[in-house]
Design a protein around this motif. Structure first.
Motif, mmCIF file in Angstrom:
data_model
loop_
_atom_site.group_PDB
_atom_site.id
_atom_site.type_symbol
_atom_site.label_atom_id
_atom_site.label_comp_id
_atom_site.label_asym_id
_atom_site.label_seq_id
_atom_site.Cartn_x
_atom_site.Cartn_y
_atom_site.Cartn_z
ATOM 1 N N ASP A 172 0.858 -1.188 0.000
ATOM 2 C CA ASP A 172 0.000 0.000 0.000
ATOM 3 C C ASP A 172 0.893 1.237 0.000
ATOM 4 O OD1 ASP A 172 0.831 0.484 2.658
ATOM 5 O OD2 ASP A 172 -0.962 -0.430 3.518
ATOM 6 N N LYS B 293 1.736 3.506 2.255
ATOM 7 C CA LYS B 293 2.671 3.620 3.373
ATOM 8 C C LYS B 293 3.769 2.562 3.268
ATOM 9 C CE LYS B 293 2.794 4.002 8.438
ATOM 10 N NZ LYS B 293 3.823 2.985 8.716
ATOM 11 N N GLU B 294 3.388 1.340 2.927
ATOM 12 C CA GLU B 294 4.379 0.267 2.781
ATOM 13 C C GLU B 294 5.344 0.567 1.645
ATOM 14 O OE1 GLU B 294 1.528 -3.405 4.381
ATOM 15 O OE2 GLU B 294 1.610 -2.890 2.248
ATOM 16 N N TYR C 161 6.281 3.530 0.618
ATOM 17 C CA TYR C 161 7.183 4.579 1.114
ATOM 18 C C TYR C 161 8.287 3.970 1.975
ATOM 19 C CZ TYR C 161 8.456 8.915 3.614
ATOM 20 O OH TYR C 161 9.118 9.980 4.158
ATOM 21 N N GLU C 162 7.917 3.073 2.859
ATOM 22 C CA GLU C 162 8.898 2.468 3.756
ATOM 23 C C GLU C 162 9.877 1.564 3.000
ATOM 24 O OE1 GLU C 162 6.256 0.580 6.490
ATOM 25 O OE2 GLU C 162 5.957 2.400 7.707
ATOM 26 N N PHE D 237 -1.129 12.171 0.238
ATOM 27 C CA PHE D 237 -0.377 11.416 1.239
ATOM 28 C C PHE D 237 0.903 12.168 1.613
ATOM 29 C CE2 PHE D 237 -2.843 8.480 -1.310
ATOM 30 C CZ PHE D 237 -3.428 7.640 -0.375
ATOM 31 N N ASP E 224 2.559 12.497 4.211
ATOM 32 C CA ASP E 224 3.486 11.807 5.107
ATOM 33 C C ASP E 224 4.126 10.577 4.462
ATOM 34 O OD1 ASP E 224 2.927 13.614 7.183
ATOM 35 O OD2 ASP E 224 1.184 12.440 7.813
ATOM 36 N N CYS E 225 3.755 10.286 3.232
ATOM 37 C CA CYS E 225 4.269 9.089 2.555
ATOM 38 C C CYS E 225 4.977 9.413 1.243
ATOM 39 C CB CYS E 225 3.139 8.099 2.292
ATOM 40 S SG CYS E 225 2.395 7.425 3.803
#
Length: 240
Positions: free
Chosen positions: A117, A119-120, A122-123, A150, A152-153
């Protein structure tokens, strides 16, 4: 076209990797070299975007085929003096992101990126040393069901997408899409990236202008985060 510096287009599609691409990587490379660019980043549409590659292929086979546009562009670029970097444009139900700083080997080793997803993603990209830029965040089209942000991502925002306002563009034209993206980036203190979103060899302009020649994809990422470049579009206009 007179260019004072090193101009890189950060958003380029090829027919090998993108179903909507109309020219091969080699053809795109020749067009950009002729137009005076120092380099390009090939950002073909990824697995859940408008990819040209058969999604039923095993992961490594899919990646091999997906990278053909970049590889053909780089092979030609090496011959004619155009730098060609690798990236991709991921898609999540119409929301799209430009991924920079990673390579084919990284994709081989991280099949989980396919179903990650936002967030994932981005990480994972960060863990690999890459960066994420939100592509044309305020574009309105039938294939985009809603505008989703998004802050923050992502590491950056594509503030200038040349298809939104270039006189040579034949799609997605609305200058407000860029104006909103620039305001959004400023609001969240995010660097701006700029590119053409080019799908053919008919040059519409657009890119990022640097005072120096970049060494590789990682150097590009560092320069973006450091705010070294100016956005470039319409042949001569700049946004610092």
């Amino acid at each position: 076209m007179q260019i004072n510096g090193y101009l890189y287009d950060t958003h380029v599609h090829t027919s090998e990797g993108s179903a909507c691409g109309q020219n091969t990587g080699a053809e795109m490379a020749r067009a950009y070299q002729k137009a005076g660019y120092a380099g390009i980043v090939v950002t073909d549409h990824f697995f859940y975007g408008n990819t040209a590659v058969d999604r039923s292929l095993p992961w490594k086979d899919w990646v091999e085929q997906f990278c053909k546009g970049y590889e053909h562009a780089k092979e030609e670029g090496d011959k004619i003096g155009l730098q060609v970097f690798f990236g991709w444009e991921s898609g999540y139900h119409g929301t799209e992101f430009l991924i920079y700083g990673l390579n084919k080997e990284w994709l081989f080793e991280h099949p989980e990126i396919k179903d990650a997803d936002v967030k994932e993603q981005y990480e994972l990209v960060h863990a690999g040393g890459g960066i994420v830029s939100h592509a044309h965040p305020f574009r309105e089209e039938d294939y985009i069901p809603e505008i989703r942000l998004f802050p923050d991502c992502v590491d950056a925002v594509e503030g200038i997408n040349a298809t939104h306002e270039s006189p040579a563009s034949m799609s997605h034209k609305n200058i407000l899409y860029n104006e909103k993206a620039i305001a959004y980036a400023k609001e969240h203190g995010l660097p701006i990236t700029a590119g053409s979103d080019q799908h053919t060899t008919r040059m519409i302009g657009g890119g990022m202008l640097f005072d120096r020649k970049l060494s590789d994809e990682k150097d590009f990422c560092r320069a973006v985060l450091a705010g070294e470049a100016k956005a470039y579009w319409n042949g001569s206009e700049f946004y610092g």
